[in-house]
Design a protein around this motif. Structure first.
Motif, PDB file in Angstrom:
ATOM      1  N   VAL A  42       0.821  -1.314   0.039  1.00  0.00           N
ATOM      2  CA  VAL A  42      -0.092   0.095  -0.016  1.00  0.00           C
ATOM      3  C   VAL A  42       0.747   1.165   0.118  1.00  0.00           C
ATOM      4  N   TYR A  43       1.601   1.413   0.977  1.00  0.00           N
ATOM      5  CA  TYR A  43       2.480   2.607   1.205  1.00  0.00           C
ATOM      6  C   TYR A  43       3.412   2.825   0.164  1.00  0.00           C
ATOM      7  N   SER A  44       4.166   1.714  -0.582  1.00  0.00           N
ATOM      8  CA  SER A  44       5.095   1.880  -1.324  1.00  0.00           C
ATOM      9  C   SER A  44       4.606   2.613  -2.744  1.00  0.00           C
ATOM     10  N   HIS A  45       3.164   2.500  -2.988  1.00  0.00           N
ATOM     11  CA  HIS A  45       2.718   3.008  -3.827  1.00  0.00           C
ATOM     12  C   HIS A  45       2.085   4.573  -3.829  1.00  0.00           C
ATOM     13  N   HIS A  47       2.943   6.492  -1.257  1.00  0.00           N
ATOM     14  CA  HIS A  47       3.912   7.311  -0.949  1.00  0.00           C
ATOM     15  C   HIS A  47       5.202   6.992  -1.622  1.00  0.00           C
ATOM     16  N   ALA A  48       5.315   6.740  -2.982  1.00  0.00           N
ATOM     17  CA  ALA A  48       6.158   6.176  -3.618  1.00  0.00           C
ATOM     18  C   ALA A  48       7.638   6.910  -3.497  1.00  0.00           C
ATOM     19  N   ALA A  49       7.609   8.457  -3.659  1.00  0.00           N
ATOM     20  CA  ALA A  49       8.839   8.843  -3.631  1.00  0.00           C
ATOM     21  C   ALA A  49       9.516   9.028  -2.389  1.00  0.00           C
ATOM     22  N   GLY A  50       8.843   9.177  -1.334  1.00  0.00           N
ATOM     23  CA  GLY A  50       9.410   9.257   0.077  1.00  0.00           C
ATOM     24  C   GLY A  50       9.728   7.726   0.278  1.00  0.00           C
ATOM     25  N   GLU A 134       9.263  14.592   0.569  1.00  0.00           N
ATOM     26  CA  GLU A 134       9.623  13.093   0.865  1.00  0.00           C
ATOM     27  C   GLU A 134       9.679  12.496   2.153  1.00  0.00           C
ATOM     28  N   ALA A 135       9.577  13.410   3.170  1.00  0.00           N
ATOM     29  CA  ALA A 135       9.720  13.090   4.549  1.00  0.00           C
ATOM     30  C   ALA A 135       8.607  12.123   5.027  1.00  0.00           C
ATOM     31  N   GLY A 136       7.450  12.447   4.586  1.00  0.00           N
ATOM     32  CA  GLY A 136       6.513  11.626   5.104  1.00  0.00           C
ATOM     33  C   GLY A 136       6.446  10.169   4.896  1.00  0.00           C
ATOM     34  N   GLY A 137       6.635   9.844   3.399  1.00  0.00           N
ATOM     35  CA  GLY A 137       6.721   8.651   3.040  1.00  0.00           C
ATOM     36  C   GLY A 137       8.070   8.018   3.518  1.00  0.00           C
ATOM     37  N   GLN A 139       9.355   8.342   6.479  1.00  0.00           N
ATOM     38  CA  GLN A 139       9.270   8.189   7.695  1.00  0.00           C
ATOM     39  C   GLN A 139       8.262   6.916   7.865  1.00  0.00           C
ATOM     40  N   LEU A 140       7.460   6.806   6.900  1.00  0.00           N
ATOM     41  CA  LEU A 140       6.735   5.583   7.053  1.00  0.00           C
ATOM     42  C   LEU A 140       7.340   4.415   6.498  1.00  0.00           C
ATOM     43  N   PHE A 141       8.400   4.456   5.823  1.00  0.00           N
ATOM     44  CA  PHE A 141       9.283   3.365   5.237  1.00  0.00           C
ATOM     45  C   PHE A 141      10.245   3.028   6.545  1.00  0.00           C
ATOM     46  N   TYR A 142      10.469   3.924   7.295  1.00  0.00           N
ATOM     47  CA  TYR A 142      11.468   3.654   8.546  1.00  0.00           C
ATOM     48  C   TYR A 142      10.608   2.918   9.568  1.00  0.00           C
ATOM     49  N   SER A 143       9.255   3.579   9.766  1.00  0.00           N
ATOM     50  CA  SER A 143       8.656   3.071  10.650  1.00  0.00           C
ATOM     51  C   SER A 143       8.333   1.332  10.306  1.00  0.00           C
ATOM     52  N   PHE A 144       8.004   1.059   9.058  1.00  0.00           N
ATOM     53  CA  PHE A 144       8.307  -0.446   8.525  1.00  0.00           C
ATOM     54  C   PHE A 144       9.436  -0.938   8.921  1.00  0.00           C
ATOM     55  N   TYR A 145      10.457  -0.384   8.533  1.00  0.00           N
ATOM     56  CA  TYR A 145      11.782  -0.871   8.640  1.00  0.00           C
ATOM     57  C   TYR A 145      12.134  -1.571   9.983  1.00  0.00           C
ATOM     58  N   PHE A 146      11.911  -0.503  11.086  1.00  0.00           N
ATOM     59  CA  PHE A 146      12.244  -0.920  12.269  1.00  0.00           C
ATOM     60  C   PHE A 146      11.427  -1.988  13.083  1.00  0.00           C
ATOM     61  N   LEU A 147      10.072  -1.830  12.473  1.00  0.00           N
ATOM     62  CA  LEU A 147       9.129  -2.934  13.131  1.00  0.00           C
ATOM     63  C   LEU A 147       9.402  -4.067  12.704  1.00  0.00           C
ATOM     64  N   ALA A 148       9.658  -4.270  11.280  1.00  0.00           N
ATOM     65  CA  ALA A 148      10.065  -5.458  10.537  1.00  0.00           C
ATOM     66  C   ALA A 148      11.475  -6.361  10.828  1.00  0.00           C
TER      67      ALA A 148
END
Length: 210
Positions: A42-45, A47-50, A134-137, A139-148
């Protein structure tokens, strides 16, 4: 002997039940990690750029080394399962401990990677290093990164503990052969942990990096 096998009818029944139980547990784990990968979809599409900006800030070198470590550890653990099937008790412990050692090295490198990322202010929050649209996307990526990676690391610790338990069983079995089922079931879990990382690696380090 009958009391030892209770509530199973035969050793084969006991072993098949244990293997089936592990597969059922792994199926529940697939649901857990499947939810995480749905977040990626969902979020990689949306918020693709971030999201791609976040991927570009991950440490590809450490991620690649860790991937090689886990693949190698699974290959080495298969030597332990084969030794158990052939009744070569002495060969189980070196192979199993070799796999566990690679797993520990993985966790040490991942901890070092986390340390670098905290120093670079890549943990989501007010001081997040990536700014702009790009900050919002990111941060979503790194939220997923640390959780995963935290969930995967927890599973790795469990797997390492199980491998050490297998070695303990072999060492204290009083000369009697250890059931190959014990080694096989732990091998199934370790292979699952390996597979999850193989799926996480491109998501965390490759897709969107170019």
């Amino acid at each position: 002997m009958a009391e030892h096998l209770a509530p199973y009818d035969t050793p084969l029944h006991r072993d098949e039940t244990a293997v089936a139980g592990m597969w059922l547990f792994l199926a529940s784990e697939v649901l857990l990690f499947g939810g995480l990968f749905l977040v990626v979809l969902v979020y990689s599409h949306t918020h693709a750029a971030g999201w791609a900006a976040g991927v570009r800030h991950t440490n590809l070198a450490i991620g690649s080394v860790n991937t090689l470590l886990l693949i190698s550890s699974s290959a080495i653990y298969t030597l332990a399962t084969e030794a158990a099937r052939q009744g070569h008790e002495r060969r189980i412990i070196p192979a199993a401990l070799g796999a566990a050692g690679m797993g520990m090295t993985f966790l040490v490198l991942k901890g070092w990677e986390w340390r670098l990322e905290f120093r670079e202010h890549l943990f989501p929050g007010p001081d997040f290093a990536i700014s702009g649209p790009e900050a919002g996307g990111a941060q979503l990526f790194y939220s997923f990164y640390f959780l995963a990676t935290a969930l995967h690391g927890l599973h790795m610790l469990v797997g390492i503990g199980l491998i050490v338990w297998v070695c303990y069983r072999v060492r204290t079995h009083g000369g009697r052969p250890v059931s190959p089922m014990v080694v096989d079931v732990v091998g199934l879990y370790w292979s699952f942990v390996d597979l999850v990382w193989i799926l996480l690696f491109p998501v965390l380090y490759l897709i969107g990096r170019a």
